[in-house]
Design a protein around this motif. Structure first.
Motif, PDB file in Angstrom:
ATOM      1  N   VAL A  59      78.548 125.863 -14.846  1.00  0.00           N
ATOM      2  CA  VAL A  59      79.892 126.414 -14.694  1.00  0.00           C
ATOM      3  C   VAL A  59      80.268 127.225 -15.919  1.00  0.00           C
ATOM      4  O   VAL A  59      80.898 128.263 -15.829  1.00  0.00           O
ATOM      5  CB  VAL A  59      80.907 125.289 -14.482  1.00  0.00           C
ATOM      6  N   ARG A  63      74.409 132.588 -15.656  1.00  0.00           N
ATOM      7  CA  ARG A  63      73.832 132.259 -14.366  1.00  0.00           C
ATOM      8  C   ARG A  63      72.539 133.056 -14.209  1.00  0.00           C
ATOM      9  O   ARG A  63      72.524 134.256 -14.480  1.00  0.00           O
ATOM     10  CB  ARG A  63      74.782 132.654 -13.234  1.00  0.00           C
ATOM     11  N   GLU A  77      59.969 117.064  -7.629  1.00  0.00           N
ATOM     12  CA  GLU A  77      60.026 116.390  -8.925  1.00  0.00           C
ATOM     13  C   GLU A  77      61.081 115.300  -9.049  1.00  0.00           C
ATOM     14  O   GLU A  77      60.936 114.392  -9.845  1.00  0.00           O
ATOM     15  CB  GLU A  77      60.311 117.436 -10.032  1.00  0.00           C
ATOM     16  N   ASP A  78      62.158 115.414  -8.274  1.00  0.00           N
ATOM     17  CA  ASP A  78      63.319 114.592  -8.558  1.00  0.00           C
ATOM     18  C   ASP A  78      63.265 113.260  -7.799  1.00  0.00           C
ATOM     19  O   ASP A  78      63.491 113.223  -6.588  1.00  0.00           O
ATOM     20  CB  ASP A  78      64.579 115.370  -8.161  1.00  0.00           C
ATOM     21  N   PRO A  79      62.980 112.147  -8.478  1.00  0.00           N
ATOM     22  CA  PRO A  79      62.919 110.863  -7.769  1.00  0.00           C
ATOM     23  C   PRO A  79      64.281 110.471  -7.201  1.00  0.00           C
ATOM     24  O   PRO A  79      64.375 109.823  -6.161  1.00  0.00           O
ATOM     25  CB  PRO A  79      62.471 109.872  -8.842  1.00  0.00           C
ATOM     26  N   GLN A  80      65.345 110.914  -7.886  1.00  0.00           N
ATOM     27  CA  GLN A  80      66.701 110.589  -7.457  1.00  0.00           C
ATOM     28  C   GLN A  80      66.981 111.124  -6.049  1.00  0.00           C
ATOM     29  O   GLN A  80      67.702 110.521  -5.274  1.00  0.00           O
ATOM     30  CB  GLN A  80      67.680 111.231  -8.445  1.00  0.00           C
ATOM     31  N   TYR A 266      77.356 115.110  -5.562  1.00  0.00           N
ATOM     32  CA  TYR A 266      78.584 115.071  -6.358  1.00  0.00           C
ATOM     33  C   TYR A 266      78.258 115.029  -7.856  1.00  0.00           C
ATOM     34  O   TYR A 266      78.828 115.768  -8.649  1.00  0.00           O
ATOM     35  CB  TYR A 266      79.394 113.844  -5.946  1.00  0.00           C
ATOM     36  N   ASP A 267      77.320 114.167  -8.228  1.00  0.00           N
ATOM     37  CA  ASP A 267      76.956 114.041  -9.642  1.00  0.00           C
ATOM     38  C   ASP A 267      76.379 115.334 -10.183  1.00  0.00           C
ATOM     39  O   ASP A 267      76.698 115.755 -11.297  1.00  0.00           O
ATOM     40  CB  ASP A 267      75.945 112.908  -9.839  1.00  0.00           C
ATOM     41  N   ASN A 268      75.503 115.947  -9.408  1.00  0.00           N
ATOM     42  CA  ASN A 268      74.914 117.207  -9.867  1.00  0.00           C
ATOM     43  C   ASN A 268      75.991 118.261 -10.108  1.00  0.00           C
ATOM     44  O   ASN A 268      75.911 119.030 -11.056  1.00  0.00           O
ATOM     45  CB  ASN A 268      73.898 117.727  -8.850  1.00  0.00           C
ATOM     46  N   PHE A 270      79.578 117.720 -10.425  1.00  0.00           N
ATOM     47  CA  PHE A 270      80.742 117.449 -11.259  1.00  0.00           C
ATOM     48  C   PHE A 270      80.462 116.551 -12.451  1.00  0.00           C
ATOM     49  O   PHE A 270      81.351 116.281 -13.237  1.00  0.00           O
ATOM     50  CB  PHE A 270      81.862 116.857 -10.396  1.00  0.00           C
ATOM     51  N   LYS A 271      79.239 116.073 -12.572  1.00  0.00           N
ATOM     52  CA  LYS A 271      78.913 115.272 -13.746  1.00  0.00           C
ATOM     53  C   LYS A 271      77.968 116.065 -14.641  1.00  0.00           C
ATOM     54  O   LYS A 271      78.147 116.129 -15.841  1.00  0.00           O
ATOM     55  CB  LYS A 271      78.251 113.967 -13.301  1.00  0.00           C
ATOM     56  N   TYR A 272      76.953 116.681 -14.011  1.00  0.00           N
ATOM     57  CA  TYR A 272      76.009 117.480 -14.796  1.00  0.00           C
ATOM     58  C   TYR A 272      76.365 118.959 -14.770  1.00  0.00           C
ATOM     59  O   TYR A 272      75.724 119.761 -15.444  1.00  0.00           O
ATOM     60  CB  TYR A 272      74.597 117.291 -14.247  1.00  0.00           C
ATOM     61  N   PHE A 273      77.355 119.334 -13.961  1.00  0.00           N
ATOM     62  CA  PHE A 273      77.792 120.725 -13.838  1.00  0.00           C
ATOM     63  C   PHE A 273      76.645 121.665 -13.507  1.00  0.00           C
ATOM     64  O   PHE A 273      76.551 122.773 -14.022  1.00  0.00           O
ATOM     65  CB  PHE A 273      78.531 121.179 -15.097  1.00  0.00           C
ATOM     66  N   ASP A 274      75.747 121.194 -12.657  1.00  0.00           N
ATOM     67  CA  ASP A 274      74.596 121.971 -12.236  1.00  0.00           C
ATOM     68  C   ASP A 274      74.887 122.447 -10.809  1.00  0.00           C
ATOM     69  O   ASP A 274      74.390 121.898  -9.837  1.00  0.00           O
ATOM     70  CB  ASP A 274      73.371 121.050 -12.275  1.00  0.00           C
ATOM     71  N   TYR A 277      72.066 123.567  -8.223  1.00  0.00           N
ATOM     72  CA  TYR A 277      71.272 122.436  -7.748  1.00  0.00           C
ATOM     73  C   TYR A 277      72.068 121.638  -6.722  1.00  0.00           C
ATOM     74  O   TYR A 277      71.536 121.223  -5.683  1.00  0.00           O
ATOM     75  CB  TYR A 277      70.905 121.572  -8.947  1.00  0.00           C
TER      76      TYR A 277
ATOM     77  N   GLN B  70      86.427 118.201 -15.124  1.00  0.00           N
ATOM     78  CA  GLN B  70      86.430 118.998 -13.900  1.00  0.00           C
ATOM     79  C   GLN B  70      87.441 120.131 -13.994  1.00  0.00           C
ATOM     80  O   GLN B  70      87.156 121.256 -13.628  1.00  0.00           O
ATOM     81  CB  GLN B  70      86.754 118.126 -12.679  1.00  0.00           C
ATOM     82  N   VAL B  73      86.357 122.719 -16.684  1.00  0.00           N
ATOM     83  CA  VAL B  73      85.242 123.508 -16.190  1.00  0.00           C
ATOM     84  C   VAL B  73      85.736 124.535 -15.170  1.00  0.00           C
ATOM     85  O   VAL B  73      85.337 125.691 -15.174  1.00  0.00           O
ATOM     86  CB  VAL B  73      84.184 122.565 -15.585  1.00  0.00           C
ATOM     87  N   GLY B  77      85.403 128.416 -15.467  1.00  0.00           N
ATOM     88  CA  GLY B  77      84.718 129.107 -14.383  1.00  0.00           C
ATOM     89  C   GLY B  77      85.558 130.238 -13.820  1.00  0.00           C
ATOM     90  O   GLY B  77      85.042 131.285 -13.442  1.00  0.00           O
ATOM     91  N   GLN B  92      77.821 121.023 -23.881  1.00  0.00           N
ATOM     92  CA  GLN B  92      78.164 121.583 -22.583  1.00  0.00           C
ATOM     93  C   GLN B  92      78.965 122.879 -22.715  1.00  0.00           C
ATOM     94  O   GLN B  92      78.804 123.800 -21.935  1.00  0.00           O
ATOM     95  CB  GLN B  92      78.979 120.537 -21.810  1.00  0.00           C
ATOM     96  N   SER B 374      72.739 114.234 -20.358  1.00  0.00           N
ATOM     97  CA  SER B 374      73.563 113.460 -19.420  1.00  0.00           C
ATOM     98  C   SER B 374      72.723 112.921 -18.259  1.00  0.00           C
ATOM     99  O   SER B 374      72.997 111.852 -17.740  1.00  0.00           O
ATOM    100  CB  SER B 374      74.738 114.289 -18.904  1.00  0.00           C
ATOM    101  N   LYS B 375      71.679 113.667 -17.862  1.00  0.00           N
ATOM    102  CA  LYS B 375      70.804 113.152 -16.809  1.00  0.00           C
ATOM    103  C   LYS B 375      69.892 112.041 -17.342  1.00  0.00           C
ATOM    104  O   LYS B 375      69.679 111.029 -16.684  1.00  0.00           O
ATOM    105  CB  LYS B 375      69.948 114.275 -16.227  1.00  0.00           C
ATOM    106  N   ARG B 382      70.675 102.859 -16.305  1.00  0.00           N
ATOM    107  CA  ARG B 382      70.130 102.001 -15.264  1.00  0.00           C
ATOM    108  C   ARG B 382      69.175 100.964 -15.853  1.00  0.00           C
ATOM    109  O   ARG B 382      69.143  99.812 -15.415  1.00  0.00           O
ATOM    110  CB  ARG B 382      69.423 102.844 -14.204  1.00  0.00           C
ATOM    111  N   ARG B 404      60.937 108.163 -16.003  1.00  0.00           N
ATOM    112  CA  ARG B 404      61.792 108.954 -15.108  1.00  0.00           C
ATOM    113  C   ARG B 404      62.412 110.163 -15.801  1.00  0.00           C
ATOM    114  O   ARG B 404      62.801 111.122 -15.144  1.00  0.00           O
ATOM    115  CB  ARG B 404      62.926 108.079 -14.566  1.00  0.00           C
ATOM    116  N   ARG B 407      60.446 114.473 -17.241  1.00  0.00           N
ATOM    117  CA  ARG B 407      60.515 115.803 -16.656  1.00  0.00           C
ATOM    118  C   ARG B 407      61.763 116.573 -17.121  1.00  0.00           C
ATOM    119  O   ARG B 407      61.845 117.778 -16.983  1.00  0.00           O
ATOM    120  CB  ARG B 407      60.502 115.721 -15.135  1.00  0.00           C
TER     121      ARG B 407
END
Lengths: 319, 410
Positions: A59, A63, A77-80, A266-268, A270-274, A277, B70, B73, B77, B92, B374-375, B382, B404, B407
């Motif tokens: 955001v 880009r 790649e993404d196990p999630q 949602y996490d991608n 609003f949490k990671y701002f990706d 993705y 939010q 951002v 944006g 960020q 953050s990821k 966890r 995990r 990557r």
């Protein structure tokens, strides 16, 4: 002279056509708020998100176009991605049949009830009026390990209640039960369907000595077909979009056991701002839901009967 | 009808002219904050003072509260960010923020950069550039209930105590029937704060260049820390928080259900209000290593595309002045001079907060080192939760988190 004679009606035609245009345009003008709303708030964002899904789209900041890279890394790649999708499928596989069977049973009960049916109809429908956050607050009181209503009830009969939301093997079940709380809406649709079945069918069947279970099987269920298929598809959609309850009740935990696909998106976002993705994830979800709905529709054509539909006789079908 | 129309258009025009006129008479500076309640009131008071000193300027305080990120951002944006804003997540946002180094150097007589502890300034730096001024901070401490200690005949914690001491004390408070415990460990701690224990035990989440986690996050020293907390839960020296229950340690401590509670400034006001006599101890150490604390720092930054950059810097300067810093009673003063003037560095309640700041200068938080943190952090969270649920197997879970996350390191 001829020319003039021709000119006269021509003007008339134009005038009439203009009036016609007005008549044809009027309906569109009336629904124009909806059309505009659809263009700006549905179709526009839809195309926009599809574009986004081909970009690395933070955001804040640059880009960059990445083509299918978002989709590739999600699948490869993404196990999630796999885990959240699997949890959602498990949830849907249990939630959807339960939602429909229980709604149907309740609807049948209310349909045949002779005592205070209006009252019970309201009581059964009431929970589905409660908004997400309030619903979750209620269920967190019910499920709480030490002070919860459920474990208090269990303790009265001498059972030491489990940690409903803290145990990875129980949390998904707890969410399913909480989600079923809203089945009043489905029930109401099926109840309306039941009310619409002509009484003559049952009268004729009774006169012919058809037993109750057979009436259920050969009259009620077929006549309810369109309603069942409608609730089936909407249940699948809402199962795949499940977010509020899990987000607020368990935050996807414990150990990601209630981490639904919608929460992953949602996490991608609003949490990671990706955003790119997340948009790609939404389109994957769209593809899955669309495919499932199409499969259900195609499969249902075999057993759902719509009023006024003419079907080939058995002999014709063989031919 | 036409008359009606002209009236409406006329009044609309009049309104917009009036609007433009007020906008011209007052310069509006937008300031976004995540705080609510008392902390927000303090910031509004500071903004008022600033307005008094700058006639014709209006500071529009925008409290975004929950969902701060939010909303911020979205504002960035849409290309319409606030001029000045609260900030913590510099990795960020830093590309959209104004670098302040030149301004700080220019106005160093006013700012006195040396008055700000280096550890606090470091949380606002990316690649050597400063993108914010610290405005409030907290370190972590252990609050303890003096009345419970006296009643149980347990000696109160003192400076230089270790985790072994804490565990020995905690065990004495366990009361099965009353659901009373000596301590509380969080099954879902914020990994940001949790890193302090790794630092205190001589390790960290991620290498300083932000490229390696294998051998850091899952090192033996890290597993030992996590294993210790799981062990405390298993032996019931501590109650485990946030395992399907939202009751927090603050509630338990205020209700006299736990004797010791590790927390920070943000709980102090409520503990004061609970009305029992309490003490503040520093974080325990692992053996003879010094204890480190996570730094909770709020800073304020200026948007790169701020509508009023000069005014924004004036505001940031005022926000960082001794006068404003002294007004912020809901967190700790970021200026050494203010802390000393208030006698906080000697007050037994506040002293532990400041003492630990000195040893916490040496490490940088993991989120400042890797853009994907953050990821990665969610995998780590966890692993911590899994260890607390199983009450063991720390090493295996941390190894899994590393696997995990590999990557995401590129």
């Amino acid at each position: 002279m001829d020319m003039a004679a021709h000119a006269e009606p021509k003007v008339d035609v134009v005038r009439r056509r203009r009036a016609n245009v007005g008549r044809h345009l009027a309906p569109f003008l009336f629904i124009s708020p909806w059309i505009l709303g659809f263009l700006f708030f549905t179709l526009g964002p839809l195309c926009f998100s599809l574009t986004m899904s081909f970009f690395d789209w933070p955001v804040v900041g640059e880009r960059t176009f990445v083509g299918l890279d978002n989709y590739r890394s999600m699948f490869m790649e993404d196990p999630q991605f796999r885990e959240s999708l699997w949890i959602t499928v498990k949830f849907a596989a249990i939630y959807v049949p339960f939602n429909i069977v229980m709604s149907l049973l309740l609807a049948l009960l209310l349909h045949h009830a002779t005592f205070a049916s209006g009252f019970f109809r309201t009581v059964f429908y009431l929970p589905s009026v409660i908004s997400g956050v309030a619903l979750v607050t209620i269920w967190s009181w019910i499920y709480s390990r030490e002070y919860g209503l459920l474990n208090f009830m269990l303790s009265l009969v001498g059972i030491d209640g489990p940690n409903w939301l803290g145990d990875p093997s129980l949390a998904l079940v707890a969410i399913i039960v909480a989600s079923l709380w809203g089945l009043g809406g489905t029930m109401l649709i099926l109840l309306t369907g039941l009310k619409a079945i002509p009484k003559e069918l049952y009268e004729a069947a009774t006169v012919s000595g058809v037993p109750g279970w057979a009436q259920m099987l050969f009259i009620t269920l077929p006549m309810l077909g369109p309603m069942l298929i409608f609730t089936f598809i909407t249940s699948i959609i809402s199962a795949f979009q499940q977010l509020t309850i899990a987000l607020l009740l368990t935050k996807g935990g414990p150990l990601g056991s209630t981490y639904f696909f919608a929460m992953y998106i949602y996490d991608n976002a609003f949490k990671y701002f990706d955003m790119g993705y997340a948009a790609a994830g939404s389109w994957v979800m769209f593809a899955i839901v669309l495919t499932l709905s199409l499969v259900v529709m195609r499969w249902s054509a075999a057993w759902v009967y719509y009023e006024g539909e003419v079907r080939p006789a058995d002999g014709d079908r063989d031919a | 009808m036409p008359d009606m129309k002209t009236t409406i258009i006329g009044s609309l025009l009049a309104l917009s002219v009036a609007g433009a006129a007020t906008a011209r008479a007052e310069e509006v500076l937008r300031f976004a904050t995540w705080d609510t309640g008392e902390s927000l009131a303090i910031q509004q008071a500071i903004a008022k003072k600033f307005e008094e000193k700058h006639p014709g300027v209006k500071v529009q305080v925008e409290p975004y509260a929950e969902g701060y990120d939010q909303k911020l951002v979205a504002a960035f944006g849409a290309g319409n960010p606030p001029d000045v804003m609260y900030m913590w997540n510099f990795p960020q946002y830093y590309t959209s923020l104004m670098s302040l180094d030149e301004l700080i150097a220019r106005d160093s007589a006013e700012i006195k950069p040396d008055d700000f502890p280096e550890g606090l300034m470091n949380t606002a730096r990316i690649e050597g550039k400063t993108y914010g001024m610290p405005s409030g901070f907290t370190t972590q401490v252990v609050f303890y209930n003096k009345e419970m200690f006296a009643k149980a005949g347990v000696e109160e914690p003192k400076e230089g105590w270790t985790w072994d001491d804490l565990r020995a004390k905690a065990a004495k408070f366990r009361d099965e029937a009353g659901k009373v415990y000596g301590f509380a460990v969080d099954a879902k701690p914020d990994p940001y704060d949790f890193e302090q224990f790794l630092w205190s035990n001589g390790t960290k989440y991620i290498s300083d260049d932000g490229k390696e986690i294998d051998g850091y996050m899952n090192s033996d020293a890290a597993a030992a820390v996590l294993g210790m907390f799981a062990d405390m839960a298993r032996k019931e020296e501590a109650v485990t928080l946030h395992l399907g229950d939202e009751t927090g340690g603050d509630t338990l401590f205020q209700g006299g259900k736990i004797a010791m509670f590790q927390s920070a400034m943000w709980d102090k006001a409520d503990i004061d209000a609970a009305g029992f006599s309490y003490g503040v101890a520093p974080l325990p150490t692992f053996g003879d290593r010094p204890a480190h604390s996570a730094l909770g720092v709020s800073a304020i930054s200026i948007a790169k595309d701020a509508a009023h950059p000069n005014l924004a810097w004036e505001f940031v300067k005022f926000f960082s002045s001794p006068e404003s810093v002294a007004m912020r009673v809901n967190d700790l003063p970021v200026r050494k001079s203010v802390a000393e003037a208030k006698g906080m560095t000697k007050d037994p309640v506040y002293k532990p907060f400041f003492d630990i700041l000195a040893t916490s200068n040496t490490e940088r938080h993991a989120y400042l080192k890797n853009a994907n943190w953050s990821k990665i952090q969610d995998n780590l969270a966890r692993a911590i939760e899994a260890t607390m649920i199983e009450q063991g197997n720390a090493k295996a879970h941390l190894d899994d988190a590393v696997k995990r996350s590999e990557r995401l390191l590129k």
